[in-house]
Design a protein around this motif. Sequence first.
Motif, PDB file in Angstrom:
ATOM      1  N   SER A 230       9.758  21.626 -65.888  1.00  0.00           N
ATOM      2  CA  SER A 230      10.078  21.426 -66.775  1.00  0.00           C
ATOM      3  C   SER A 230       9.201  20.403 -67.540  1.00  0.00           C
ATOM      4  O   SER A 230       7.364  20.333 -68.081  1.00  0.00           O
ATOM      5  CB  SER A 230      11.104  20.494 -67.094  1.00  0.00           C
ATOM      6  N   LEU A 231       8.645  19.647 -66.181  1.00  0.00           N
ATOM      7  CA  LEU A 231       7.066  18.935 -65.728  1.00  0.00           C
ATOM      8  C   LEU A 231       5.970  19.899 -65.649  1.00  0.00           C
ATOM      9  O   LEU A 231       4.465  19.177 -66.618  1.00  0.00           O
ATOM     10  CB  LEU A 231       6.812  17.959 -64.722  1.00  0.00           C
ATOM     11  N   ILE A 232       5.648  21.075 -65.068  1.00  0.00           N
ATOM     12  CA  ILE A 232       5.210  21.956 -64.758  1.00  0.00           C
ATOM     13  C   ILE A 232       4.491  21.979 -66.275  1.00  0.00           C
ATOM     14  O   ILE A 232       2.982  22.343 -66.114  1.00  0.00           O
ATOM     15  CB  ILE A 232       4.918  22.518 -63.765  1.00  0.00           C
ATOM     16  N   VAL A 233       5.353  22.862 -66.922  1.00  0.00           N
ATOM     17  CA  VAL A 233       5.299  23.364 -68.216  1.00  0.00           C
ATOM     18  C   VAL A 233       4.298  22.630 -68.981  1.00  0.00           C
ATOM     19  O   VAL A 233       3.236  22.933 -69.666  1.00  0.00           O
ATOM     20  CB  VAL A 233       6.219  23.983 -68.911  1.00  0.00           C
ATOM     21  N   GLN A 234       4.920  21.152 -69.521  1.00  0.00           N
ATOM     22  CA  GLN A 234       4.251  20.353 -70.004  1.00  0.00           C
ATOM     23  C   GLN A 234       2.696  20.095 -69.310  1.00  0.00           C
ATOM     24  O   GLN A 234       1.802  19.709 -70.945  1.00  0.00           O
ATOM     25  CB  GLN A 234       5.334  19.391 -70.358  1.00  0.00           C
ATOM     26  N   ALA A 235       2.337  19.967 -68.506  1.00  0.00           N
ATOM     27  CA  ALA A 235       1.607  19.252 -68.137  1.00  0.00           C
ATOM     28  C   ALA A 235       0.577  20.471 -68.148  1.00  0.00           C
ATOM     29  O   ALA A 235      -0.849  20.728 -69.333  1.00  0.00           O
ATOM     30  CB  ALA A 235       1.197  18.601 -66.404  1.00  0.00           C
ATOM     31  N   VAL A 281       3.113  13.105 -71.141  1.00  0.00           N
ATOM     32  CA  VAL A 281       2.792  13.696 -69.521  1.00  0.00           C
ATOM     33  C   VAL A 281       2.175  12.714 -69.020  1.00  0.00           C
ATOM     34  O   VAL A 281       3.274  13.027 -67.851  1.00  0.00           O
ATOM     35  CB  VAL A 281       2.034  14.773 -69.549  1.00  0.00           C
ATOM     36  N   LEU A 282       1.387  11.819 -69.105  1.00  0.00           N
ATOM     37  CA  LEU A 282       0.986  11.218 -68.316  1.00  0.00           C
ATOM     38  C   LEU A 282       2.156   9.638 -68.334  1.00  0.00           C
ATOM     39  O   LEU A 282       2.271   8.965 -67.401  1.00  0.00           O
ATOM     40  CB  LEU A 282      -0.349  10.391 -68.965  1.00  0.00           C
TER      41      LEU A 282
END
Length: 449
Positions: A230-235, A281-282
């Motif tokens: 989930s975090l990688i996709v957003q980044a 994201v940050l």
Amino acid sequence: MLNGVGKEIRKVALITTWGLPRSWFYAKYITPQIPEDICGRPLEYTFSSDGSYSYSSTPILYERIRSTFPDAEVKVIIIGQDTIVTKCGSVSQQRPSDSCGDGNFESVLNFKRKIDEDDCAKNNDLYNSIVKMPGQVKYDDVRRRAEEALRMYAQAFFGNTQVNPDIIIVPGVGDFSSYGYRFENSIENTKFILMRELYNRLKADVPDAVILDITHGINYLPAITMNTVSLIVQALYVIHGKPRCLLILNSDPVNRNCTTSRINVVDIVDLDREGATINDVLNAIGTFEGTIVSLPLSSSESRKPIDDSIKQILNLKRKIEDLSRGLIGKIGNALGFGALLYVATKLIDWDGDNLADFEKHVRESTGEVAKMINEKVLINPDGQVVVITRPYAANSDLILQEVAVDILNTLKAKLMECRDRGAGDWYDLECLGSKVEELKLPNVTKVLL
């Protein structure tokens, strides 16, 4: 607009967590009918009455994706653990009491049994080598055996589809003494390797959509993989504008042969509709705090080679903390208030050298920590049990700083275009305003500009 999304799908990443394939059953998997609008809502996904038999949901989903997007490139990534190398007893020779498929179930069962026997033989050979020759078997031998096992099963389950999946092996944890092994490890090390390996693979060839299937994952692996993906996709979305969709799937439990299992839609994330922004994201990544590596599992004797190998990167802790607060912390907050001109000035005019230093220290540290997790592993027989120990815990937040570096570099490069268009050291405000949507910035930024 949403109906056109499917026509834009050119690359799909199918990510799946695998546990122990030799324990899986032969089942009929019923997949959701994936619409061209893959970012649609769960209620828009329907199921057909028919299905396909397999020992794994992964090849069934692969074929469904290919039928929906015939021109798309589908990349399969399998995530497994090193605990798959445990010993096993005799493979069951029981004849099937059920019959399913196209009438050749017994031959299918025999085919799987042969693969299981080969897998067990190789695992037992590895175990015997460790016990009989202490110190001769390195962790890389364990990791390669785990990868070889998953690749062997993948080739068998995919058949003649010519699929060559990427396989990521992460450090596991658990007491499997009855199967000859005990894995002493911190989940933080698992998260670190998972994030680093998965992020590097996806950013090297960014897909338009990501499908995550956690059907075969066990214990903690599905949970940390869902969070990581989930975090990688957003980044990647705020850097590249894609992937636009994340689809998460999980099947009904399969506890015996010849059952029927529906692959359910757990969640759908439409990044365009939900409006992921750089500051979101940050802020999710956060500033770096705490140590780079701690040694909670170590005796003074076992920790000495670890201490010596990471002494240099531990000295970078304070620098990374300070630079992280000054860059991620302040820029994330400023973007939340729409202060894009401040961000541009800070990144380009004030803190350009700091960003370069931050990138250097972070990449150096993550590389050394990954090397430590993959190489500084103790393998010792304790009686009839092989103990595989990582007497340390890496701070998995460190790898997130590397993701933040890529975001900040992208932000800086795009804002630099507006400085080049300005006069002297001035920024072209119209240009900055045009970057709001491209850079996935909050709408308040455009209002203020």
